[in-house]
Design an enzyme around this catalytic site. Structure first.
Site, mmCIF file in Angstrom:
data_model
loop_
_atom_site.group_PDB
_atom_site.id
_atom_site.type_symbol
_atom_site.label_atom_id
_atom_site.label_comp_id
_atom_site.label_asym_id
_atom_site.label_seq_id
_atom_site.Cartn_x
_atom_site.Cartn_y
_atom_site.Cartn_z
ATOM 1 N N CYS A 185 56.950 42.490 11.048
ATOM 2 C CA CYS A 185 57.071 41.941 12.404
ATOM 3 C C CYS A 185 55.738 41.655 13.097
ATOM 4 C CB CYS A 185 57.974 42.807 13.273
ATOM 5 S SG CYS A 185 58.063 44.531 12.863
ATOM 6 N N ARG A 244 55.117 51.886 2.219
ATOM 7 C CA ARG A 244 55.107 53.149 2.961
ATOM 8 C C ARG A 244 54.972 54.286 1.947
ATOM 9 N NH1 ARG A 244 60.268 51.659 6.769
ATOM 10 N NH2 ARG A 244 59.473 49.624 7.437
ATOM 11 N N GLN A 303 61.644 43.219 2.090
ATOM 12 C CA GLN A 303 62.671 43.054 3.115
ATOM 13 C C GLN A 303 63.032 41.583 3.265
ATOM 14 O OE1 GLN A 303 60.426 44.999 6.329
ATOM 15 N NE2 GLN A 303 62.055 46.519 6.439
ATOM 16 N N ASP A 335 63.388 39.795 5.712
ATOM 17 C CA ASP A 335 63.063 39.929 7.126
ATOM 18 C C ASP A 335 63.135 38.593 7.852
ATOM 19 O OD1 ASP A 335 62.570 41.922 8.897
ATOM 20 O OD2 ASP A 335 60.602 42.437 8.107
ATOM 21 N N HIS A 349 62.600 37.165 12.179
ATOM 22 C CA HIS A 349 62.402 37.493 13.589
ATOM 23 C C HIS A 349 62.690 36.254 14.418
ATOM 24 C CE1 HIS A 349 60.107 40.564 11.397
ATOM 25 N NE2 HIS A 349 60.616 41.347 12.332
ATOM 26 N N LYS A 366 69.480 49.036 17.914
ATOM 27 C CA LYS A 366 69.847 48.194 16.776
ATOM 28 C C LYS A 366 71.326 48.302 16.474
ATOM 29 C CE LYS A 366 68.455 51.846 13.533
ATOM 30 N NZ LYS A 366 67.827 52.145 12.233
ATOM 31 N N HIS A 400 64.940 41.407 15.534
ATOM 32 C CA HIS A 400 64.600 41.723 14.138
ATOM 33 C C HIS A 400 65.909 41.691 13.354
ATOM 34 C CE1 HIS A 400 60.688 43.786 15.353
ATOM 35 N NE2 HIS A 400 61.352 43.708 16.492
#
Length: 646
Positions: A337, A366, A384, A386, A388, A472, A518
């Site tokens: 993000c 991570r 991901q 992902d 946005h 979320k 997100h």
């Protein structure tokens, strides 16, 4: 008299000092026999706790999650007593309930427990349970509690007690056993009819690798032996469906210690499967107005300080990357993000430009603790799906509903049709866990709840499960074995636009702050594929499976015709493989079954003579002899029945 409100709104009066069990008996004796736990004014209490004020009461049975938690926590006490009797002098630490069962951490000194010892422990625990001993809570002073455990030489309990305030400390007694405990037990040990010790593992005291390693016993218990038997059968099915086992057998992915723990290597079949999943979502995203972007795997430390991710992940993640330039540091990105915020910042935006929908299959990193790594479900590097969305406040509701539609499309196309939605909001008691203003949090939470209502989702609200920057909506999916998983997430964020000073020019010619959504229907590609493997048992939907058809000529004489069939299928965009090894057809069929290939085509003299193929489905169904065209139509029809257009 005190007034007790039940979950259905019923208001009843009872004498002060009445217990939850008295309330249960007032409803019906049959119901009361099944009540094993209770909550009064949102606080877990015993079924025999005297009620001294007006309040709301919820009564739980084994069929409730809260009832199971009390049952399993109580069972951990029983197992702890059994351990104490079988291994005198051990030091007990903690024994909570978990999602399925319980564990107890024990310092065994120089002794050890292996799976050979499990039957002995189970037998002793059931022997204790049959005594029908009541669980009784009692308050003790801090001095009394410390005295008991100092006398026993149990430094673990002493450490726990030293961090508690006087007046808040309680012990739980049953039979001859006493344990430091906050409460939440079933009425007596006799309700527990079956106990199974599932596994033994090492666990550091309080999760600190610098502290003593304890022995952790995992177990589960049930009110009926039949239920334990059924659960163990389910566990055996789960072993056969374990994505690590299937991933190896189907040659989808592997791990290498030389590459590093938690860093999966995708083999050709697995890479092709991933690519099909990506293309499936990219096609839907394009129709939904998303634009693909690509961002680096690293970013300057300051980027993640600005976003708040460094404060969240910095200490527990991969350490900064130094460059030859003095004081310059980069991080492996923990999230996509912040990069997408900078993509938005590339140029000024007007309200007429919005919404902007940026999507990326972005890999993030991570540093998960080694003990928490588990196949593809818990890794250190994952991709991901992902995206946005940057929109005006007026566009938020519609955009959120559209993302729900996309997420439902993904789940339905892959056979995940049994799910609930979870609205994850802040814990109002721990405001320091979250960034941003209360006003923005309230707007974001209301937007999600309204969208869930408008879409008719079966949803629950969970306090304390929000991300640190916003609430979320998660899709909680039940798989083929009845296990619950979180798949797909949608988050509303007013905070990152503030932190990155994102703006757009409104119709009033003034600068305004966009709202950020997100969104990741898969979540992580690694975890999604792991769950899909276990849900399907490796029998993927036909449109997704690595190899749809395998062609098996009965001898090399028919290889030429087999290649003709192969070319015809490939021209119809059917993924086919020719097995022309010098092996028996029987062996080839067995191997194709093990590899879970949906269709097997047998080719011999008759098929060549009649220009047909003999088709066998995975699992043994014989479709007989059909033309190549009819087979191609059959495959196409089956794909179209499961893979609808978005």
């Amino acid at each position: 008299m005190i007034k007790i409100t039940l979950p259905d709104g019923t208001l009843k009066e009872f004498s002060e000092g009445s217990t939850p069990m008295d309330v249960a008996k007032s409803i019906s004796e049959g119901f009361a026999r099944n009540v094993i736990s209770a909550k009064f004014n949102d606080t877990t209490v015993e079924t025999v706790t005297p009620l001294t004020e007006d309040g709301s009461l919820v009564l739980y049975t084994w069929n409730d999650i809260e009832g199971k938690q009390a049952f399993w926590h109580s069972s951990s006490h029983i197992v702890a007593q059994a351990i104490e009797q079988l291994y005198p002098g051990v030091k007990l630490t903690i024994g909570p309930s978990i999602e399925n069962g319980f564990y107890y951490d024990i310092d065994l000194g120089d002794r050890s427990i292996s799976d050979k010892d499990f039957p002995t422990i189970e037998k002793k625990a059931i022997e204790i349970a049959r005594g029908k001993h009541d669980f009784k809570m009692r308050a003790v002073t801090k001095a009394e509690a410390l005295s008991l455990y100092k006398e026993q030489g149990n430094e673990y309990k002493v450490e726990l007690i030293e961090n508690l305030e006087d007046g808040t400390i309680t012990f739980c007694d049953h039979d001859t056993f006493t344990d430091l405990c906050r409460g939440g037990h079933i009425p007596n040990t006799g309700i527990v009819k079956a106990i199974k010790i599932l596994s033994v593992a090492g666990a550091y005291w309080r999760g600190d690798e610098n502290k003593t390693q304890l022995t952790r016993l995992y177990g589960i218990s049930f009110p009926k032996q039949k239920e334990l038997t059924e659960y163990l059968e389910l566990l055996e099915q789960a072993k056969q469906r374990d994505h690590r086992k299937l991933g190896k057998e189907l040659e989808l992915f592997t791990f290498s210690q030389k590459v590093g723990a938690g860093l999966p290597l995708w083999l050709p079949k697995g890479a092709a499967l991933r690519e099909r999943l990506e293309n499936f979502l990219k096609k839907a995203q394009k129709k939904a107005g998303y634009e693909m972007v690509v961002t680096p795997h690293i970013g300057q430390k300051e980027l993640y300080v600005t976003s708040g991710h460094y404060a969240k992940y910095g200490e527990d993640s991969f350490q900064p990357i130094k460059t030859p330039k003095m004081d310059e540091e980069f991080l492996l990105k923990p999230m996509n993000c912040p990069h997408h915020c900078e993509v938005y910042n590339f140029k000024p935006h007007s309200y007429k430009d919005l919404p902007k929908r940026f999507a990326e299959f972005g890999t993030v990193y991570r540093y998960e603790q080694s003990g928490e790594l588990h196949g593809l479900t818990r890794v250190r590097g994952f991709t991901q799906d992902d995206a946005h969305i940057f929109c005006t406040p007026d566009q938020l509701d519609e955009e959120f509903r559209n993302v729900i539609d996309l997420s439902l499309y993904v789940l339905n196309s892959l056979g995940f049709d049994n799910f609930k939605a979870q609205v994850s909001v802040r814990d109002l008691n721990t405001p320091d866990k979250y960034i941003g203003s209360v006003e923005n949090w309230e707007k974001a939470e209301n937007a999600i709840i309204n969208a869930a209502k408008e879409k008719g989702l079966d949803y629950v609200i969970e306090s304390g499960e929000a991300a640190f920057y916003g609430p979320k909506l998660d899709f909680m999916v039940k798989d083929a074995l009845g296990r619950n998983w979180q798949l797909g997430t949608i988050q509303v964020d007013y905070n990152l636009p503030e932190r990155f000073d994102l703006t757009y020019k409104g119709s009033d010619n003034e600068s305004h702050r966009p709202v950020m959504i997100h969104r990741a229907p898969f979540g992580s590609m690694e975890r999604f594929i792991a769950l899909l493997l276990e849900h399907t048992g490796g029998n993927f939907p036909l449109w997704l499976t690595p190899e749809q058809v395998i062609i098996l000529p009965v001898s090399e004489k028919y290889e030429k015709y087999a290649k003709k069939v192969l070319n015809s299928l490939e021209n119809n965009e059917i993924r086919a493989l020719l097995d022309n090894r010098n092996e028996t057809v029987g062996k080839k069929i067995r191997e194709a079954e093990m590899n879970k290939i949906p269709f097997m085509i047998i080719i011999g003299e008759n098929e060549e003579a009649t220009n047909t193929i003999s088709v066998r489905k995975h699992g043994g169904d014989d479709l007989g002899s059909i033309s190549i065209k009819d087979f191609s139509d059959l495959v196409t029809s089956e794909i179209n029945s499961t893979l609808k257009s978005f």
